[in-house]
Design an enzyme around this catalytic site. Structure first.
Site, PDB file in Angstrom:
ATOM      1  N   LEU A 136     -45.052  -6.301 -29.327  1.00  0.00           N
ATOM      2  CA  LEU A 136     -44.360  -5.220 -30.020  1.00  0.00           C
ATOM      3  C   LEU A 136     -43.537  -5.762 -31.179  1.00  0.00           C
ATOM      4  O   LEU A 136     -42.819  -6.758 -31.024  1.00  0.00           O
ATOM      5  CB  LEU A 136     -43.445  -4.483 -29.041  1.00  0.00           C
ATOM      6  CG  LEU A 136     -42.417  -3.519 -29.640  1.00  0.00           C
ATOM      7  CD1 LEU A 136     -43.109  -2.356 -30.331  1.00  0.00           C
ATOM      8  CD2 LEU A 136     -41.461  -3.005 -28.556  1.00  0.00           C
ATOM      9  N   SER A 137     -43.614  -5.110 -32.335  1.00  0.00           N
ATOM     10  CA  SER A 137     -42.763  -5.409 -33.487  1.00  0.00           C
ATOM     11  C   SER A 137     -42.951  -6.870 -33.909  1.00  0.00           C
ATOM     12  O   SER A 137     -44.051  -7.253 -34.281  1.00  0.00           O
ATOM     13  CB  SER A 137     -41.309  -5.079 -33.145  1.00  0.00           C
ATOM     14  OG  SER A 137     -40.507  -5.109 -34.302  1.00  0.00           O
ATOM     15  N   ALA A 138     -41.895  -7.707 -33.843  1.00  0.00           N
ATOM     16  CA  ALA A 138     -42.081  -9.118 -34.150  1.00  0.00           C
ATOM     17  C   ALA A 138     -43.087  -9.745 -33.194  1.00  0.00           C
ATOM     18  O   ALA A 138     -43.836 -10.651 -33.572  1.00  0.00           O
ATOM     19  CB  ALA A 138     -40.747  -9.857 -34.082  1.00  0.00           C
ATOM     20  N   ALA A 189     -46.363  -8.772 -34.631  1.00  0.00           N
ATOM     21  CA  ALA A 189     -46.680  -9.638 -35.764  1.00  0.00           C
ATOM     22  C   ALA A 189     -47.127 -11.012 -35.273  1.00  0.00           C
ATOM     23  O   ALA A 189     -48.049 -11.617 -35.836  1.00  0.00           O
ATOM     24  CB  ALA A 189     -45.468  -9.764 -36.679  1.00  0.00           C
ATOM     25  N   HIS A 241     -40.066   3.608 -34.383  1.00  0.00           N
ATOM     26  CA  HIS A 241     -40.418   2.214 -34.104  1.00  0.00           C
ATOM     27  C   HIS A 241     -40.308   1.918 -32.614  1.00  0.00           C
ATOM     28  O   HIS A 241     -39.258   2.120 -32.010  1.00  0.00           O
ATOM     29  CB  HIS A 241     -39.487   1.282 -34.877  1.00  0.00           C
ATOM     30  CG  HIS A 241     -39.875  -0.157 -34.786  1.00  0.00           C
ATOM     31  ND1 HIS A 241     -41.065  -0.639 -35.287  1.00  0.00           N
ATOM     32  CD2 HIS A 241     -39.234  -1.230 -34.236  1.00  0.00           C
ATOM     33  CE1 HIS A 241     -41.142  -1.943 -35.070  1.00  0.00           C
ATOM     34  NE2 HIS A 241     -40.053  -2.320 -34.425  1.00  0.00           N
TER      35      HIS A 241
END
Length: 433
Positions: A102-104, A107, A240
């Protein structure tokens, strides 16, 4: 490295790696994402890497830092080494290793898929960033908040370059994004789609689209054999976070919290995309999968099941977590000698008179009665974020017992034991779950 391994997991089971987001922890992701439910139900090991403030001030994975996003270096290498450890200790199937985040963490999932396509059979990027978008913190912020438009070939080249010369096969990739996300620009999902469809040599026009619950639109991009190589899941209006759907249904999972948003169980649909749900699996027989598999009762140590008869079946095999638990001539079965307060997953296959096993049914889950104590080691900040404690006037107190755990920050760490549902005690001197 944190891990969750279901009881009696056989050698040769799949492995899922799950990466938390900024300000989160492995325990937080474990508690909210729903992945442990499907580890029990479908039979796979779960590894949860954790980065801390020693690596990044906000406990983010450093997906934009060359010393950490390059194959064979830094955090990317560390996560790969965790996979190696899990394979050697759990006997995980090298051909069924998957990663999500998730998120970072999403990425970083992009990074790991690009760096190690020889390791991962599939991935799921939740509110993340395409691989190769950023090379430092300044460009990371640009990628996060703006639409960084490149042609598909440029995005695909970033993966091919990072992979160390890998020529395929490539991981199958699911992409999750909320349309109301103001932290990670939703355009990133389009760029991730362009990246992985290009790597696969596919068109950016979907082969099919489907409307799912929670305002979710799924688009599939099929390979030459008609199997989705890339899927996108666009969740209308979601901000988010990771999409969850608390409940007891097979397609429900997780719990709500900061960055865990009540729309749809993304972990369930991701597991199905990867083929972890086991439906349609089984032997070489021609009998169809039984329907109507239902949990009819539980005790502290047993689970009782029933299902509809299959014409031509001489017997049935019952599978717990993907492993054969027993067989029966009838359409009911009671599994025994189980642990109390534990969730198990079951499927059933029909056997013909010649002993050939047919397709397995869709799985159902059941939790035995009683309570199994659980242990959690984390910072005070993350205990509060995970709902195991609360803070007041700068101090943290364990939920239930009210014990004072000290200052509300990421520097103070305690082990909490959940002795009954929602009741936590400090267990720094030793905790047995």
């Amino acid at each position: 490295m944190f891990q969750y391994v279901p009881d009696s997991l056989p050698s040769g089971a799949p492995l899922v790696v799950a990466l938390h987001g900024c300000t989160q922890s492995a325990g937080d992701y474990y508690s909210h994402s729903g992945w442990s439910k499907y580890a029990d139900m479908y039979g796979f090991a779960l590894v949860l890497p954790q980065t801390t403030t020693a690596n990044n001030a906000n406990s983010c994975f450093n997906w934009y830092q060359s010393s950490d996003y390059t194959r064979g270096q830094g955090e990317a290498l560390s996560i790969k080494q965790m996979v190696d450890y899990a394979r050697s200790h759990y006997g995980s199937d090298a051909g069924r290793i998957y990663i999500t985040g998730l998120s970072a963490g999403g990425a970083m999932t992009s990074v790991m898929l690009a760096d190690y396509p020889d390791v991962f059979a599939g991935g799921a990027i939740d509110s993340g960033i395409p691989a190769g978008c950023a090379t430092d913190l300044t460009s990371a912020l640009t990628c996060e908040y703006n639409a960084v438009n490149k042609i598909p070939g440029q995005w695909g080249d970033a993966v091919r370059s990072a992979s160390g010369g890998w020529g395929g096969p490539w991981p199958r990739v699911a992409i999750w994004q909320g349309t109301g996300d103001t932290t990670v620009n939703p355009a990133n999902a389009t760029e991730e789609r362009d990246q992985w469809t290009n790597v696969w040599g596919l068109s950016q026009t979907p082969s099919s689209t489907t409307t799912l619950t929670g305002g979710t639109t799924r688009a599939g991009y099929d390979d030459a054999n008609g199997k989705p190589a890339v899927e996108t899941f666009s969740v209308s209006g979601m901000a988010h976070g990771l999409a969850v759907d608390p409940g007891s249904g097979t397609d429900q999972c997780g719990s709500t919290g900061t960055y865990y948003l009540n729309y749809i169980c993304s972990s369930y649909w991701t597991a199905k995309f990867w083929g972890l749900d086991a439906s349609g699996g089984g032997g070489t027989g021609s009998l169809p999968a039984p329907t109507g598999l239902t949990v009819t009762g539980t005790t502290d140590t047993t689970v009782s099941l029933s299902w509809s008869a299959v014409s031509g079946a001489a017997a049935y095999e019952v599978y717990r977590g993907g492993t054969k638990a027993g067989s029966t001539a009838g359409t009911s079965y009671t599994d025994t000698a189980l642990n109390s307060g534990t969730r198990y997953g079951y499927s059933v296959a029909a056997v013909d008179s010649g002993g050939a096993v047919g397709s397995r049914s869709s799985a159902v889950s059941a939790t035995t009665t009683g309570y199994q104590p659980q242990c959690f080691t984390d910072s005070n900040y993350h205990h509060v974020a995970a709902g195991r404690a609360h803070q007041s006037l700068g101090y943290v107190y364990a939920n239930g017992s009210g014990q004072n755990m000290g200052l509300y920050n990421v520097s103070v760490t305690h082990t909490l034991q959940e002795t009954s549902s929602g009741y936590y005690v400090i267990a720094d001197s030793g905790c047995v779950s």
